[in-house]
Scaffold this active site. Structure first.
Site, mmCIF file in Angstrom:
data_model
loop_
_atom_site.group_PDB
_atom_site.id
_atom_site.type_symbol
_atom_site.label_atom_id
_atom_site.label_comp_id
_atom_site.label_asym_id
_atom_site.label_seq_id
_atom_site.Cartn_x
_atom_site.Cartn_y
_atom_site.Cartn_z
ATOM 1 N N TYR A 9 0.863 -1.299 -0.093
ATOM 2 C CA TYR A 9 0.130 0.051 -0.062
ATOM 3 C C TYR A 9 0.821 1.062 -0.045
ATOM 4 O O TYR A 9 1.676 1.408 1.016
ATOM 5 C CB TYR A 9 -0.905 0.249 1.088
ATOM 6 N N PHE A 65 -14.277 -4.800 1.521
ATOM 7 C CA PHE A 65 -15.049 -4.329 0.511
ATOM 8 C C PHE A 65 -16.510 -4.478 0.962
ATOM 9 O O PHE A 65 -17.479 -5.021 0.316
ATOM 10 C CB PHE A 65 -14.986 -4.443 -1.150
ATOM 11 N N PRO A 66 -16.972 -3.736 2.155
ATOM 12 C CA PRO A 66 -18.262 -4.092 2.688
ATOM 13 C C PRO A 66 -19.506 -3.520 1.705
ATOM 14 O O PRO A 66 -20.829 -3.956 1.823
ATOM 15 C CB PRO A 66 -18.329 -3.425 4.195
ATOM 16 N N GLY A 102 -18.760 -3.320 -1.519
ATOM 17 C CA GLY A 102 -18.286 -3.390 -2.802
ATOM 18 C C GLY A 102 -18.905 -4.297 -3.878
ATOM 19 O O GLY A 102 -19.634 -5.323 -3.355
ATOM 20 N N GLY A 103 -19.239 -3.792 -5.292
ATOM 21 C CA GLY A 103 -19.943 -4.744 -5.996
ATOM 22 C C GLY A 103 -21.587 -4.733 -6.139
ATOM 23 O O GLY A 103 -22.090 -5.506 -6.547
ATOM 24 N N THR A 163 -25.123 -3.386 -7.092
ATOM 25 C CA THR A 163 -25.955 -2.908 -8.146
ATOM 26 C C THR A 163 -26.699 -1.627 -7.594
ATOM 27 O O THR A 163 -26.850 -1.304 -6.611
ATOM 28 C CB THR A 163 -26.960 -3.803 -8.809
ATOM 29 N N LEU A 186 -29.618 -1.077 -7.882
ATOM 30 C CA LEU A 186 -30.987 -1.119 -7.209
ATOM 31 C C LEU A 186 -30.673 -1.767 -5.654
ATOM 32 O O LEU A 186 -31.282 -1.457 -4.671
ATOM 33 C CB LEU A 186 -31.439 -2.377 -7.779
#
Length: 286
Positions: A61, A211-212, A214-215, A217, A219
C-alpha cells in the site's frame, strides 16, 4: 466511543470484532502519499483511542507509505495491538498490482513490512493469491506457503492467513500449515463464499471480509439506503452491522482516511438490526 465488547480470536490474540483497514491512508489508487499526512496520522490515533486492536495493512500500500504512517502514528505499539499484513504482490512504478510469489519476493516483502512497521516479528501475514488480481482463482499456493512457513520457523512470522482464495486453496493450505484467518471479498450483495465462511466458523477460524459495499448494483444500493434511512443510520453502518450479525467469526476492517468516517464506521458495531430489516437485507444477496 467504546467498541462492542464482542471479540474473536485472531492468531493468538482476542481482538474486538471491528478493526481498521489502512489501505485508504495512501494516495489515490493506493499509490503515493496521502494529501494530508497529519489527517492520516490522526485517523490511526483515533482508531487506537477508540479501542481498535486489529489493523490491516500491507507494505504494497503506497508502496511502503501506509506502514510508515502506522509506525509514525502508533509506535511503540500497545501489547494487545494485532497488526495484520499481506504479501504476494508488488507495485510497479505506474501503480499496477503484480504477483510476487517467489521465495525471494516473499522474503523481501516480509523484511520490508518488518522494517517499515518497526517490528521484529509480524503477528499475522496473509498470503494474497494473485492468479486473478480481482477475484479468487484456482492455482497452487504450496510453494509460497512453504516460503512463509520457513520464515515462521525462523521467528519472523507468528501466524499465516490467506487472502483472495478459493475453498480448495484453503483446504490445501491447511494441509501445509495452520491458517489463522481468511480475507476475501464478502458482503450483503456478494455472498459466493457463504459455505466457506460457515465452514471456517465451525473450525474457529476468523473470516475478514473486505469491500463491505463493493460490487453493489444501483438497485441493491437503493434498497440498502432505504433500510439505513429507516434505522437512522448510514448504509455503511448497516452493511457492517449485517456482517457482525451474519457470523461470530467475522472480523471487520473498514477503511477510511477521514476521522469523521472512522467514527461512523465504528458506531456500526453498536447497531443491532431488527428482524424486519434483516429480512429486507437478505434479498440483496439473491
Amino acid at each position: 466511543m467504546s467498541l462492542s465488547t464482542q471479540t474473536y480470536r485472531l492468531g493468538d490474540r482476542e481482538v474486538p470484532r471491528i478493526g481498521y483497514g489502512a489501505m485508504q491512508l495512501a494516495g489515490p489508487g493506493v499509490f503515493g502519499p496521502p494529501a494530508d499526512e497529519q489527517r492520516a496520522l490522526q485517523v490511526l490515533r483515533d482508531a487506537l483511542a477508540a479501542g481498535v486492536r486489529h489493523i490491516d495493512t500491507s507494505d504494497f500500500y503506497g508502496p511502503h507509505i501506509t506502514n510508515q504512517l502506522i509506525k509514525k502514528a502508533l509506535h511503540p505499539y500497545p501489547e494487545d495491538l494485532c497488526i495484520v499484513t499481506k504479501v504476494g504482490a508488488f507495485r510497479d512504478d505506474k501503480g499496477a498490482w503484480l504477483p510476487a510469489f517467489s521465495a525471494g519476493d516473499l522474503r523481501r516483502a516480509v523484511e520490508d513490512n518488518l522494517q517499515n512497521l518497526g517490528l521484529e516479528v509480524l503477528d499475522v501475514v496473509n498470503l494474497r493469491s494473485m492468479f486473478d488480481v480481482h477475484q479468487p482463482a484456482e492455482g497452487s499456493l504450496e510453494a509460497p506457503l512453504d516460503a512463509l512457513v520457513t520464515m515462521q520457523q525462523e521467528g519472523l512470522i507468528r501466524h499465516i492467513g490467506l487472502s483472495n482464495v478459493t475453498a480448495r486453496q484453503v483446504a490445501d493450505a491447511q494441509k501445509i500449515t495452520r491458517i489463522a484467518c481468511v480475507q476475501n471479498l464478502y458482503n450483503l450483495a456478494n455472498r459466493q463464499d457463504d459455505a466457506l465462511l460457515d465452514h471456517l466458523a465451525e473450525q474457529g477460524i476468523a473470516w475478514v471480509p473486505f469491500f463491505p459495499l463493493g460490487g453493489f448494483t444501483p438497485l441493491q444500493s437503493h434498497q440498502l439506503d432505504e433500510v439505513a434511512q429507516s434505522l437512522n443510520a448510514t448504509p455503511m453502518q448497516v452493511a457492517l452491522a449485517w456482517l457482525l450479525q451474519r457470523s461470530p467469526n467475522i472480523l471487520l476492517i473498514p477503511g477510511t482516511g477521514s476521522p469523521e468516517h472512522l467514527r461512523e464506521n465504528l458506531a456500526g458495531a453498536q447497531l443491532i438490526l431488527p428482524a424486519d430489516a434483516l429480512a429486507k437485507l437478505e434479498t440483496l444477496g439473491k
